[in-house]
Design a protein around this motif. Structure first.
Motif, PDB file in Angstrom:
ATOM      1  N   SER A 137       0.849  -1.206   0.002  1.00  0.00           N
ATOM      2  CA  SER A 137       0.037  -0.004  -0.138  1.00  0.00           C
ATOM      3  C   SER A 137       0.662   1.162  -0.175  1.00  0.00           C
ATOM      4  O   SER A 137       0.630   2.422  -0.639  1.00  0.00           O
ATOM      5  CB  SER A 137      -1.036  -0.094   1.304  1.00  0.00           C
ATOM      6  N   ILE A 138       1.812   1.170   0.492  1.00  0.00           N
ATOM      7  CA  ILE A 138       2.789   2.501   0.650  1.00  0.00           C
ATOM      8  C   ILE A 138       3.655   2.255  -0.697  1.00  0.00           C
ATOM      9  O   ILE A 138       3.497   3.626  -1.347  1.00  0.00           O
ATOM     10  CB  ILE A 138       3.966   2.132   1.740  1.00  0.00           C
ATOM     11  N   ALA A 139       3.969   1.559  -1.259  1.00  0.00           N
ATOM     12  CA  ALA A 139       4.664   1.558  -2.409  1.00  0.00           C
ATOM     13  C   ALA A 139       3.450   2.177  -3.822  1.00  0.00           C
ATOM     14  O   ALA A 139       3.828   2.792  -4.595  1.00  0.00           O
ATOM     15  CB  ALA A 139       5.357  -0.062  -3.073  1.00  0.00           C
ATOM     16  N   ALA A 140       2.360   1.411  -3.475  1.00  0.00           N
ATOM     17  CA  ALA A 140       1.359   1.882  -4.308  1.00  0.00           C
ATOM     18  C   ALA A 140       1.208   3.426  -4.372  1.00  0.00           C
ATOM     19  O   ALA A 140       1.021   4.138  -5.361  1.00  0.00           O
ATOM     20  CB  ALA A 140      -0.001   1.291  -4.127  1.00  0.00           C
ATOM     21  N   CYS A 141       1.017   4.105  -2.939  1.00  0.00           N
ATOM     22  CA  CYS A 141       1.070   5.588  -3.012  1.00  0.00           C
ATOM     23  C   CYS A 141       2.072   6.326  -3.645  1.00  0.00           C
ATOM     24  O   CYS A 141       2.009   7.169  -4.207  1.00  0.00           O
ATOM     25  CB  CYS A 141       1.049   5.938  -1.327  1.00  0.00           C
TER      26      CYS A 141
ATOM     27  N   VAL B 170       2.635  -5.151  -6.257  1.00  0.00           N
ATOM     28  CA  VAL B 170       2.979  -3.845  -6.546  1.00  0.00           C
ATOM     29  C   VAL B 170       2.775  -3.792  -8.180  1.00  0.00           C
ATOM     30  O   VAL B 170       2.355  -3.046  -8.739  1.00  0.00           O
ATOM     31  CB  VAL B 170       4.524  -3.471  -6.417  1.00  0.00           C
ATOM     32  N   ARG B 171       3.116  -4.787  -8.842  1.00  0.00           N
ATOM     33  CA  ARG B 171       3.000  -4.601 -10.213  1.00  0.00           C
ATOM     34  C   ARG B 171       1.441  -4.997 -10.684  1.00  0.00           C
ATOM     35  O   ARG B 171       0.880  -4.416 -11.751  1.00  0.00           O
ATOM     36  CB  ARG B 171       3.509  -6.085 -10.868  1.00  0.00           C
ATOM     37  N   ASN B 172       0.575  -5.590  -9.870  1.00  0.00           N
ATOM     38  CA  ASN B 172      -0.832  -5.304  -9.967  1.00  0.00           C
ATOM     39  C   ASN B 172      -1.628  -4.454  -9.865  1.00  0.00           C
ATOM     40  O   ASN B 172      -2.270  -4.014 -10.652  1.00  0.00           O
ATOM     41  CB  ASN B 172      -1.376  -6.733  -9.170  1.00  0.00           C
ATOM     42  N   VAL B 173      -1.151  -3.597  -8.886  1.00  0.00           N
ATOM     43  CA  VAL B 173      -1.639  -1.942  -8.832  1.00  0.00           C
ATOM     44  C   VAL B 173      -1.127  -1.273 -10.025  1.00  0.00           C
ATOM     45  O   VAL B 173      -2.219  -0.437 -10.423  1.00  0.00           O
ATOM     46  CB  VAL B 173      -1.132  -1.407  -7.588  1.00  0.00           C
ATOM     47  N   LEU B 174      -0.044  -1.586 -10.506  1.00  0.00           N
ATOM     48  CA  LEU B 174       0.163  -0.570 -11.893  1.00  0.00           C
ATOM     49  C   LEU B 174      -0.588  -1.276 -12.955  1.00  0.00           C
ATOM     50  O   LEU B 174      -1.057  -0.142 -13.735  1.00  0.00           O
ATOM     51  CB  LEU B 174       1.691  -0.808 -11.973  1.00  0.00           C
ATOM     52  N   ILE B 175      -0.683  -2.445 -13.273  1.00  0.00           N
ATOM     53  CA  ILE B 175      -1.355  -2.901 -14.400  1.00  0.00           C
ATOM     54  C   ILE B 175      -2.954  -2.281 -14.328  1.00  0.00           C
ATOM     55  O   ILE B 175      -3.448  -2.161 -15.197  1.00  0.00           O
ATOM     56  CB  ILE B 175      -1.294  -4.440 -14.457  1.00  0.00           C
ATOM     57  N   VAL B 176      -3.592  -2.529 -13.049  1.00  0.00           N
ATOM     58  CA  VAL B 176      -5.058  -2.241 -12.862  1.00  0.00           C
ATOM     59  C   VAL B 176      -5.023  -0.725 -13.160  1.00  0.00           C
ATOM     60  O   VAL B 176      -5.958  -0.301 -13.698  1.00  0.00           O
ATOM     61  CB  VAL B 176      -5.386  -2.329 -11.308  1.00  0.00           C
ATOM     62  N   ASN B 177      -4.017   0.135 -12.943  1.00  0.00           N
ATOM     63  CA  ASN B 177      -4.150   1.335 -12.969  1.00  0.00           C
ATOM     64  C   ASN B 177      -3.994   1.983 -14.342  1.00  0.00           C
ATOM     65  O   ASN B 177      -4.128   3.061 -14.914  1.00  0.00           O
ATOM     66  CB  ASN B 177      -3.269   2.344 -12.025  1.00  0.00           C
ATOM     67  N   GLU B 178      -3.174   1.318 -15.287  1.00  0.00           N
ATOM     68  CA  GLU B 178      -2.999   1.084 -16.694  1.00  0.00           C
ATOM     69  C   GLU B 178      -4.354   1.114 -17.235  1.00  0.00           C
ATOM     70  O   GLU B 178      -4.682   1.768 -18.053  1.00  0.00           O
ATOM     71  CB  GLU B 178      -1.963   0.131 -17.106  1.00  0.00           C
ATOM     72  N   ARG B 179      -5.009   0.015 -17.023  1.00  0.00           N
ATOM     73  CA  ARG B 179      -6.197  -0.481 -17.379  1.00  0.00           C
ATOM     74  C   ARG B 179      -7.390   0.927 -17.433  1.00  0.00           C
ATOM     75  O   ARG B 179      -8.213   1.127 -17.996  1.00  0.00           O
ATOM     76  CB  ARG B 179      -6.767  -1.515 -16.808  1.00  0.00           C
ATOM     77  N   ARG B 180      -7.078   1.562 -16.215  1.00  0.00           N
ATOM     78  CA  ARG B 180      -8.153   2.585 -15.732  1.00  0.00           C
ATOM     79  C   ARG B 180      -7.547   3.829 -16.415  1.00  0.00           C
ATOM     80  O   ARG B 180      -8.354   4.878 -16.120  1.00  0.00           O
ATOM     81  CB  ARG B 180      -7.989   2.704 -14.342  1.00  0.00           C
ATOM     82  N   GLY B 181      -6.629   3.904 -16.906  1.00  0.00           N
ATOM     83  CA  GLY B 181      -6.198   5.098 -17.815  1.00  0.00           C
ATOM     84  C   GLY B 181      -5.248   5.936 -16.751  1.00  0.00           C
ATOM     85  O   GLY B 181      -5.057   7.130 -17.229  1.00  0.00           O
ATOM     86  N   ARG B 182      -4.885   5.525 -15.624  1.00  0.00           N
ATOM     87  CA  ARG B 182      -4.357   6.391 -14.752  1.00  0.00           C
ATOM     88  C   ARG B 182      -2.916   6.462 -14.811  1.00  0.00           C
ATOM     89  O   ARG B 182      -2.339   7.366 -14.537  1.00  0.00           O
ATOM     90  CB  ARG B 182      -4.737   5.865 -13.292  1.00  0.00           C
TER      91      ARG B 182
ATOM     92  N   LEU C 193       8.961   1.151 -11.808  1.00  0.00           N
ATOM     93  CA  LEU C 193       9.669  -0.102 -11.670  1.00  0.00           C
ATOM     94  C   LEU C 193      11.022   0.063 -11.648  1.00  0.00           C
ATOM     95  O   LEU C 193      11.817  -0.389 -10.842  1.00  0.00           O
ATOM     96  CB  LEU C 193       9.222  -1.181 -12.616  1.00  0.00           C
ATOM     97  N   ARG C 194      11.625   0.958 -12.428  1.00  0.00           N
ATOM     98  CA  ARG C 194      13.184   1.242 -12.633  1.00  0.00           C
ATOM     99  C   ARG C 194      13.461   1.972 -11.150  1.00  0.00           C
ATOM    100  O   ARG C 194      14.587   1.852 -10.652  1.00  0.00           O
ATOM    101  CB  ARG C 194      13.501   1.894 -13.913  1.00  0.00           C
ATOM    102  N   TRP C 195      12.573   3.003 -10.956  1.00  0.00           N
ATOM    103  CA  TRP C 195      12.922   3.778  -9.732  1.00  0.00           C
ATOM    104  C   TRP C 195      13.107   2.969  -8.408  1.00  0.00           C
ATOM    105  O   TRP C 195      13.931   2.983  -7.443  1.00  0.00           O
ATOM    106  CB  TRP C 195      11.818   4.954  -9.587  1.00  0.00           C
ATOM    107  N   ILE C 196      11.823   2.188  -8.288  1.00  0.00           N
ATOM    108  CA  ILE C 196      11.639   1.402  -6.881  1.00  0.00           C
ATOM    109  C   ILE C 196      12.710   0.336  -7.064  1.00  0.00           C
ATOM    110  O   ILE C 196      13.210  -0.037  -5.897  1.00  0.00           O
ATOM    111  CB  ILE C 196      10.530   0.859  -7.093  1.00  0.00           C
ATOM    112  N   ALA C 197      13.315  -0.113  -8.017  1.00  0.00           N
ATOM    113  CA  ALA C 197      14.266  -1.207  -8.078  1.00  0.00           C
ATOM    114  C   ALA C 197      15.713  -0.491  -7.490  1.00  0.00           C
ATOM    115  O   ALA C 197      16.633  -1.451  -6.910  1.00  0.00           O
ATOM    116  CB  ALA C 197      14.713  -1.726  -9.664  1.00  0.00           C
TER     117      ALA C 197
END
Length: 138
Positions: free
Chosen positions: A8-12, A45-57, A67-71
């Motif tokens: 939840s923190i990484a998603a934020c 983390v990747r699921n949050v990102l993909i879901v938000n891609e689908r939502r256009g966010r 993902l490069r940054w968090i790595a």
């Protein structure tokens, strides 16, 4: 001191329009310390990102950049949960097994937990696990 980092923190961190004092505190801490996560964090983390891609966010390029940054952050994946402890925590606090895995890791390693999940934070406090709290850090 290392700490356990909930997804939840990484998603934020992934969204410019989301701001939370606990997420800011965790980001400040991870810049000079290590965060530990259960193996499922990678998927969450990747699921949050993909879901938000689908939502256009987010665009694919935003996901790749995040993902490069968090790595580059100090995140260590723990792949050795104690199954009985995870299940016991999930049962005792009516948590998902996913959430219980963060709590089990924090408890087993005697580390504070950074989460935006109110139920997980409540369960952690009941179990005597320190929860990162921006108000107390100020």
């Amino acid at each position: 001191m290392p700490f356990v980092l909930d997804a939840s923190i990484a998603a934020c961190w992934a969204f410019a329009d989301e701001d939370h004092p606990v997420a800011a505190l965790a980001l400040e801490r991870i810049r000079g310390d290590e965060a530990r996560v259960p193996g499922l964090w990678w998927f969450e983390v990747r699921n949050v990102l993909i879901v938000n891609e689908r939502r256009g966010r987010l665009a694919e390029a935003d996901t790749a950049a995040f993902l490069r940054w968090i790595a580059r952050l100090g995140v260590t994946v723990d792949r050795s949960p104690e199954e009985a402890a995870v299940l016991a925590l999930a049962r005792r606090h009516r948590l998902s097994v996913y959430d219980a895995s963060y709590l089990e890791l924090a408890q087993r390693e005697a580390l504070p937990l950074a989460t935006l999940d109110a139920e997980l934070a409540r369960a952690a406090r009941v179990e005597g696990v320190l929860v990162l709290d921006a108000e107390k850090a100020s």
